[in-house]
Design a protein around this motif. Structure first.
Motif, PDB file in Angstrom:
ATOM      1  N   VAL A  62       0.859  -1.183   0.000  1.00 39.31           N
ATOM      2  CA  VAL A  62       0.000   0.000   0.000  1.00 39.31           C
ATOM      3  C   VAL A  62       0.896   1.234   0.000  1.00 39.31           C
ATOM      4  O   VAL A  62       1.809   1.346   0.835  1.00 39.31           O
ATOM      5  N   LEU A  63       0.645   2.153  -0.937  1.00 36.83           N
ATOM      6  CA  LEU A  63       1.401   3.396  -1.027  1.00 36.83           C
ATOM      7  C   LEU A  63       0.472   4.572  -0.772  1.00 36.83           C
ATOM      8  O   LEU A  63      -0.596   4.680  -1.384  1.00 36.83           O
ATOM      9  N   HIS A  64       0.873   5.453   0.142  1.00 34.42           N
ATOM     10  CA  HIS A  64       0.158   6.695   0.418  1.00 34.42           C
ATOM     11  C   HIS A  64       1.078   7.865   0.081  1.00 34.42           C
ATOM     12  O   HIS A  64       2.187   7.972   0.629  1.00 34.42           O
ATOM     13  N   GLU A  65       0.638   8.737  -0.799  1.00 36.92           N
ATOM     14  CA  GLU A  65       1.452   9.885  -1.172  1.00 36.92           C
ATOM     15  C   GLU A  65       1.142  11.083  -0.295  1.00 36.92           C
ATOM     16  O   GLU A  65      -0.018  11.309   0.097  1.00 36.92           O
ATOM     17  N   HIS A  66       2.183  11.850   0.027  1.00 44.32           N
ATOM     18  CA  HIS A  66       2.045  13.093   0.773  1.00 44.32           C
ATOM     19  C   HIS A  66       1.732  14.220  -0.205  1.00 44.32           C
ATOM     20  O   HIS A  66       2.407  14.356  -1.228  1.00 44.32           O
ATOM     21  N   GLU A  67       0.774  15.021   0.134  1.00 48.30           N
ATOM     22  CA  GLU A  67       0.466  16.201  -0.677  1.00 48.30           C
ATOM     23  C   GLU A  67       0.324  17.397   0.240  1.00 48.30           C
ATOM     24  O   GLU A  67      -0.465  17.377   1.192  1.00 48.30           O
ATOM     25  N   ARG A  68       1.109  18.423  -0.019  1.00 49.38           N
ATOM     26  CA  ARG A  68       1.074  19.632   0.798  1.00 49.38           C
ATOM     27  C   ARG A  68       0.146  20.649   0.145  1.00 49.38           C
ATOM     28  O   ARG A  68       0.336  21.029  -1.009  1.00 49.38           O
ATOM     29  N   VAL A  69      -0.891  21.070   0.880  1.00 46.19           N
ATOM     30  CA  VAL A  69      -1.869  22.027   0.358  1.00 46.19           C
ATOM     31  C   VAL A  69      -2.008  23.176   1.350  1.00 46.19           C
ATOM     32  O   VAL A  69      -1.671  23.064   2.533  1.00 46.19           O
ATOM     33  N   GLU A  70      -2.483  24.282   0.859  1.00 48.59           N
ATOM     34  CA  GLU A  70      -2.668  25.458   1.698  1.00 48.59           C
ATOM     35  C   GLU A  70      -3.982  25.338   2.464  1.00 48.59           C
ATOM     36  O   GLU A  70      -5.044  25.113   1.884  1.00 48.59           O
ATOM     37  N   GLY A  71      -3.891  25.495   3.778  1.00 55.28           N
ATOM     38  CA  GLY A  71      -5.071  25.437   4.623  1.00 55.28           C
ATOM     39  C   GLY A  71      -5.556  26.815   4.996  1.00 55.28           C
ATOM     40  O   GLY A  71      -5.247  27.813   4.326  1.00 55.28           O
ATOM     41  N   SER A  72      -6.296  26.896   6.082  1.00 54.93           N
ATOM     42  CA  SER A  72      -6.840  28.173   6.533  1.00 54.93           C
ATOM     43  C   SER A  72      -5.729  29.093   7.016  1.00 54.93           C
ATOM     44  O   SER A  72      -4.705  28.646   7.545  1.00 54.93           O
ATOM     45  N   ALA A  73      -5.919  30.390   6.818  1.00 50.32           N
ATOM     46  CA  ALA A  73      -4.980  31.427   7.266  1.00 50.32           C
ATOM     47  C   ALA A  73      -3.576  31.203   6.704  1.00 50.32           C
ATOM     48  O   ALA A  73      -2.569  31.539   7.345  1.00 50.32           O
ATOM     49  N   SER A  94      -1.900  28.490   6.304  1.00 52.51           N
ATOM     50  CA  SER A  94      -1.132  27.371   6.843  1.00 52.51           C
ATOM     51  C   SER A  94      -0.982  26.275   5.792  1.00 52.51           C
ATOM     52  O   SER A  94      -1.789  26.157   4.867  1.00 52.51           O
ATOM     53  N   ILE A  95       0.071  25.469   5.937  1.00 51.79           N
ATOM     54  CA  ILE A  95       0.330  24.368   5.016  1.00 51.79           C
ATOM     55  C   ILE A  95      -0.082  23.062   5.687  1.00 51.79           C
ATOM     56  O   ILE A  95       0.351  22.758   6.801  1.00 51.79           O
ATOM     57  N   VAL A  96      -0.935  22.308   5.028  1.00 52.50           N
ATOM     58  CA  VAL A  96      -1.445  21.054   5.569  1.00 52.50           C
ATOM     59  C   VAL A  96      -0.948  19.908   4.688  1.00 52.50           C
ATOM     60  O   VAL A  96      -0.953  20.006   3.460  1.00 52.50           O
TER      61      VAL A  96
END
Length: 297
Positions: free
Chosen positions: A248-259, A261-263
């Motif tokens: 099982v492979l899970h990829e990390h994805e960095r997205v912009e959150g509220s205010a 912030s990077i999630v």
């Protein structure tokens, strides 16, 4: 995973971190001294540290690798300290370098594009090399024919991480040929059969998970999990010797959150069934395409 394996990775990365030196002497950039008490660079052992470091910081690993050749005092890239003094001098007084049979083993495709492009002596703007194998035949047992083959007991660098990730986890760079998917890697899990003995005492169907976090390839970061469901309490290895695994492979994805912030989000991008010891080619999904896996028969 056995606790000692996890400690091995921690020791490897901290040893490299503590041995990284600032630019000084002949070195124009940071360099890896390998050992606190006797810092130097060596074509054979230093790239083992770079390879381990590449799992955490590829850009820095490439800088160190390039500097090893750029700052060399001669074309045969001698073992050398920051003051330019060699620590391998032959019986005739000449400065010996690392022979191809010894150092070439660790000049790997991790640092080259296209894969397999091996740096040569001319990259250092020096003359034709006089390798230690030719000039120091009698100075050290490591250059005698009986020792031309690589031996792990002669290595001083941070090799635990490389051995575990490449030979146990089986995460390996793919040798891309014409017509192959351009972004891919190989998985060849070689989990020791002893780890499956942990199934003893659990009911059939108990799920074992072996996970490695934050693997990086081609700018993508993902978690790799090997799952195994215990088949019985009597023993996991059948007559064929095969142990089924689910990858099982899970990829990390960095997205912009509220205010602002990077999630970091985790998305499952691929899962497939294989067996312990079977080689699978994983093709990375690009421009929205799905990840794929092809396993050998």
């Amino acid at each position: 995973w056995p606790a000692a394996w996890q400690s091995g990775l921690i020791y490897d990365f901290n040893n490299i971190r503590l041995n990284l030196q600032p630019a000084e002497g002949i070195f124009k950039d940071r360099w890896d001294g390998m050992q606190v008490g006797y810092p130097r660079v060596v074509v054979a052992e230093s790239p083992i540290d770079y390879l381990t470091l590449s799992y955490d910081n590829m850009d820095l690993a490439k800088r160190l690798f390039f500097g090893l050749f750029r700052d060399a005092i001669a074309g045969n890239v001698p073992c050398v300290h920051e003051n330019g003094q060699s620590n391998l001098v032959c019986v005739d007084g000449s400065v010996g370098g690392t022979p191809p049979c010894w150092g070439g083993l660790f000049i790997t495709a991790f640092f080259t594009d296209p894969p397999g492009a091996i740096p040569v002596a001319s990259d250092s703007n020096h003359t034709v090399p006089e390798w230690g194998h030719d000039r120091c035949w009698t100075v050290s047992g490591q250059f005698r024919p009986a020792h031309d083959a690589f031996r792990l007991d002669r290595v001083w660098a941070a090799i635990t991480t490389v051995l575990l990730l490449q030979n146990v986890v089986g995460f390996r760079e793919a040798h891309i040929e014409t017509g192959d998917h351009p972004q891919a890697f190989d998985l060849v899990p070689q989990l020791p059969l002893q780890v499956f003995e942990q199934c003893t005492g659990f009911n059939a169907g108990h799920l074992m998970e072996f996970r490695v976090h934050n693997l990086a390839v081609r700018g993508r970061i993902f978690d790799l999990t090997y799952e195994h469901r215990c088949r019985s309490t009597a023993g996991e290895i059948d007559a064929s010797g095969e142990v089924p695994l689910r990858v099982v492979l899970h990829e990390h994805e960095r997205v912009e959150g509220s205010a602002g912030s990077i999630v970091s989000l985790m998305t499952e991008v691929l899962s497939f069934d294989t067996d312990n010891g079977r080689k699978c080619r994983v093709e990375i999904g690009v421009t929205g395409a799905a990840w794929k896996a092809r396993c050998a028969n």
